[in-house]
Design a protein around this motif. Structure first.
Motif, short mmCIF file in Angstrom:
data_model
loop_
_atom_site.label_atom_id
_atom_site.label_comp_id
_atom_site.label_asym_id
_atom_site.label_seq_id
_atom_site.Cartn_x
_atom_site.Cartn_y
_atom_site.Cartn_z
N ALA A 341 18.18 -3.33 -2.41
CA ALA A 341 16.73 -3.11 -2.51
C ALA A 341 16.05 -4.36 -3.09
N ILE A 348 10.48 -10.17 0.83
CA ILE A 348 9.03 -9.95 0.96
C ILE A 348 8.25 -10.90 0.05
N TYR A 355 2.83 -17.07 2.73
CA TYR A 355 1.46 -16.78 3.18
C TYR A 355 0.44 -17.35 2.20
N GLY A 364 -8.21 -14.54 -6.26
CA GLY A 364 -7.33 -13.47 -5.76
C GLY A 364 -5.97 -13.99 -5.37
N THR A 365 -5.93 -15.07 -4.54
CA THR A 365 -4.63 -15.58 -4.08
C THR A 365 -3.83 -16.15 -5.24
N PHE A 367 -3.92 -15.22 -8.33
CA PHE A 367 -3.41 -14.09 -9.12
C PHE A 367 -2.14 -13.53 -8.48
N VAL A 368 -2.19 -13.27 -7.19
CA VAL A 368 -1.01 -12.71 -6.51
C VAL A 368 0.13 -13.73 -6.52
N PHE A 372 3.98 -13.19 -7.79
CA PHE A 372 5.12 -13.43 -6.91
C PHE A 372 6.02 -14.54 -7.47
N ILE B 4 11.78 3.51 -3.13
CA ILE B 4 11.62 2.06 -3.03
C ILE B 4 10.62 1.72 -1.94
N LEU B 8 7.24 -0.25 -2.31
CA LEU B 8 6.95 -1.45 -1.53
C LEU B 8 5.60 -1.34 -0.85
N VAL B 15 -1.51 -5.88 -2.96
CA VAL B 15 -1.62 -7.30 -2.64
C VAL B 15 -2.77 -7.53 -1.65
N ALA B 18 -5.93 -7.31 -3.43
CA ALA B 18 -6.23 -8.47 -4.26
C ALA B 18 -6.69 -9.65 -3.42
N LEU B 19 -6.22 -9.70 -2.18
CA LEU B 19 -6.56 -10.84 -1.34
C LEU B 19 -7.93 -10.69 -0.68
N TRP B 156 -8.91 -12.92 6.97
CA TRP B 156 -8.50 -11.93 5.96
C TRP B 156 -7.14 -11.36 6.35
N PHE B 157 -6.37 -11.04 5.30
CA PHE B 157 -5.03 -10.51 5.46
C PHE B 157 -5.11 -9.02 5.82
N ASP B 160 -5.24 -12.29 9.94
CA ASP B 160 -4.90 -13.69 10.27
C ASP B 160 -3.44 -13.82 10.70
#
Lengths: 426, 285
Positions: A341, A348, A355, A364-365, A367-368, A372, B4, B8, B15, B18-19, B156-157, B160
């Motif tokens: 897992a 990911i 990305y 925003g980007t 922060f992420v 990550f 899980i 996910l 995410v 947030a984007l 935008w995600f 794109d």
């Protein structure tokens, strides 16, 4: 694995040669009689594919060099000369430019294969570290190659990456000046990058030989992660078994590669690189090649410049310590449900970082990217060491032959081994 | 395992969330150029040679007044997979230009009529002269312009990412010519309250909406002899096709070679698959 040689010279000449230079014996032992686990899936074909890509890059590169001019006022034009006037120049250049991307596609799959099946664990630590060195050399080679067409992205990419070294305390600026061969990215920079771009692939080839040598000493890992116990039951000869399978995989990979070369040759590049380099005009958005994007995201995620540079290089250097960071005795994720897992979360996270590296930095980007990036380091520095101590692995098969029996024998015996296979289609 | 997966998915949603505000902040007001129908798109695409000839006409009479195209020689106009003018037509087209040559035996530069082997000459002696004549803006060289321009249909995600993947699968590579058509037809009166500095023009497609080049094409400006409508939209399509050819003159050869390579590789791979199966038939694995 490297048992006694099964090569028998068949005639007078080969006997004569074998007593003086046993090169045919070496080839026979390495690529014909070499025992390979019979349960390898298609993720094990990327080693062969990578060798093919290295050769393809060197061959196309050598011919491109015959027509390319490494001089800042002529480089862009010489690339257009290759595209327009050289016989099949467009093919050579698109093969080479897309070949770099394909090389990285294959190496990333190869690396994640290693991560999934624990291929870095004893006794394969040196094999793995040599792989990390190859990866580093590939990144340096790819970066310098992208500079050679001397377009806007070449120039500004070179500027951004070489400027990273200025973050080193005290000597940083001197190091950068030394790398540039002047006070900015200019003709001397292009010249030395050209020279190094020519040299490094041969260094890669050298380390690849060590990598293959180390592989042939310890033998291949396999999807079950258990060592070969009985060569007769657990393995098959490299030829014809692995050669036909690798051959088929290589052809499938070439089809994928050709799709890019012939139909979307500029997709993986950036339009701005068709604008000649101009030191006075900064592109709206400087992005490196796609294969550096996860590391670029890590670089930008750290608020301090020096911290970012350290984080970026550590992200790669960390891989070299993986054999000792992963405390689990069990290799294959097939028998480590919890690790499995976390492996997919890591995949990911890496894709996500890629990305984010391609996006203009915003609150925003960033922060992420910080989350990550933290997770990426956590995976290797916290999760892997602890997981080996707390995780209860599934019952391992006693041998590769048993693992195969469990998979193909009866439906009831298929159990986790078959279900957990991430891919058997290749 | 299900937990899980849920985790996910929740992570993914977080995410994406947030984007999206981040991208909304810097949303610019650019018009996304429309997809055009190009004869050269897709795996079997070829240039429409009559269209390239018309496009050359537009380039010669309009664009080349300011723009250079330095990697293109007159002889290329007769190349297979290009406008395919006849050799005599190319000679005549080249001869209409005065080319500076030399030095001669006396050490002097001189002017002569253009030849098929000459590269397209530029109106201006140097970039500085071009800037001086164009209000300080340098008209970009047009040799590879159609490959040097691109745009995103959304930023935008995950739109794109899915668009990028779709471009690979559908072989959409015509961002450049679509952008050029969009830009040439994208001139408009600025919205109320928007200040446009003198020497700049408002354009819906140009990033930032301000462009130094004044609207270059208008209906009836270039004479077509083959009955094609003499409209600005038609001119823009023809010249964009011509610019694509200039940027990628080996496109037809590339796609033809690609088809042969694909057929060969797929047949070879199929055979290899059967060989591999045969070899492994007696081995449990």
């Amino acid at each position: 694995m490297s048992g006694h040689s099964s090569y028998t010279p068949s005639n007078g000449f080969s006997r004569w040669l074998d007593n003086r230079l046993p090169i045919v014996r070496l080839a026979h032992d390495s690529f014909v009689s070499y025992p390979t686990p019979r349960n390898l899936n298609y993720f094990w074909t990327f080693g062969g594919i990578l060798s093919l890509m290295l050769v393809a890059q060197i061959v196309t590169g050598i011919v491109l060099v015959m027509h390319y001019t490494p001089e800042s006022t002529m480089a862009f034009g010489s690339v257009e000369h290759i595209m327009r006037d050289v016989n099949y120049g467009w093919l050579l250049r698109y093969l080479h430019a897309n070949g770099a991307s394909m090389f990285f596609v294959a190496v990333y799959l190869h690396m994640f294969r290693g991560l999934y099946y624990g291929s870095y664990k004893a006794p394969r630590e040196v094999l793995w570290i040599l792989g990390v060195i190859i990866f580093l050399l590939m990144m340096a080679t790819g970066f310098m190659g992208y500079v050679l067409p001397w377009g806007q992205m070449s120039f500004w990419g070179a500027k951004v990456i070489t400027s990273l070294f200025s973050a080193i305390p005290i000597v940083g600026d001197s190091v950068t000046t030394w790398l540039w061969g002047g006070y900015s990215v200019d003709n001397p920079t292009l010249n030395r990058f050209f020279s190094l771009h020519f040299l490094l692939p041969f260094m890669i080839a050298g380390v690849v030989i060590l990598h293959v040598w180390a592989l042939h000493v310890v033998g291949q890992n396999n999807p079950s992660g258990v060592e070969v116990t009985d060569v007769n039951k657990d393995t098959v000869a490299f030829t014809p078994y692995a050669t036909t399978k690798d051959g088929f995989a290589m052809l499938c990979f070439l089809i994928f590669y050709s799709w890019f070369v012939f139909y979307v040759p500029n997709f993986l590049g950036h339009a701005d690189n068709y604008i000649p380099a101009n030191a006075l005009v900064t592109p709206a958005h400087i992005v490196p090649e796609w294969y550096y994007l996860p590391f670029y995201a890590i670089l930008r995620a750290v608020p301090s410049k020096l911290g970012g540079v350290i984080a970026m290089f550590s992200a790669i250097a960390l891989l070299a310590f993986l054999p000792w960071l992963d405390t689990s005795k069990v290799r294959s994720a097939t028998f480590r449900p919890v690790y499995r897992a976390f492996f997919w979360i890591l995949v990911i996270v890496c894709l996500g970082l890629g990305y984010l590296g391609s996006q203009p930095p915003t609150d925003g980007t960033t922060f992420v990217a910080r989350i990550f990036t933290s997770y990426y380091f956590m995976h290797f520095l916290v999760i892997l060491p602890l997981l080996g101590l707390f995780e209860t692995p599934l019952k391992l098969p006693t041998s590769i032959a048993d693992a195969i029996l469990a998979k193909t024998g009866s439906a009831a015996a298929m159990g986790h081994a078959a279900v957990a296979e991430p891919n058997t289609k290749g | 395992m299900l937990k899980i997966k849920i985790a996910l998915f929740a992570g993914f949603v977080a995410v994406a969330g947030a984007l999206s505000p981040a991208t909304a902040q810097e949303a610019h007001h650019n018009l996304v150029p429309e997809k055009q129908n190009w004869s050269f798109s897709g795996p079997f695409g070829t240039y429409d040679h009559a269209q390239l000839q018309r496009g050359y006409r537009v380039f010669r009479e309009v664009c080349s007044n300011c723009h250079s195209m330095k990697f293109m020689a007159f002889r290329n106009l007769a190349d297979k997979g290009g406008p395919e003018f006849s050799e005599s037509q190319v000679k005549a087209l080249a001869a209409e230009y005065k080319i500076k040559d030399g030095p001669n035996d006396a050490g002097e530069m001189y002017e002569r009529a253009g030849r098929a082997s000459d590269y397209f000459p530029w109106t201006f002696a140097n970039p500085e002269a071009a800037k001086a004549a164009n209000g300080g803006a340098l008209p970009p060289d047009m040799s590879v312009l159609a490959k040097a321009r691109s745009f995103h249909r959304c930023d935008w995600f995950p739109c794109d990412v899915s668009n990028a993947l779709l471009d690979v699968v559908t072989q959409y590579q015509e961002h450049g010519p679509d952008y050029i058509v969009g830009l040439l037809n994208g001139y408009a009166t600025p919205p109320a309250g928007e200040e446009i500095a003198p020497g700049l023009n408002y354009n819906l497609v140009m990033p930032g909406n301000k462009i130094a080049m004044a609207k270059p094409l208008s209906d009836g400006q270039v004479d077509y002899t083959d009955g094609t409508p003499k409209t600005a939209v038609q001119y823009s399509r023809d010249v964009a096709a011509f610019l694509m050819w200039a940027a990628e003159p080996k496109l037809e050869e590339r796609k033809k070679t690609g088809f042969r390579a694909m057929v060969f590789l797929i047949l070879f791979a199929t055979l290899m698959w059967f060989v591999k199966r045969r070899v492994w038939a007696d081995v449990a694995h």
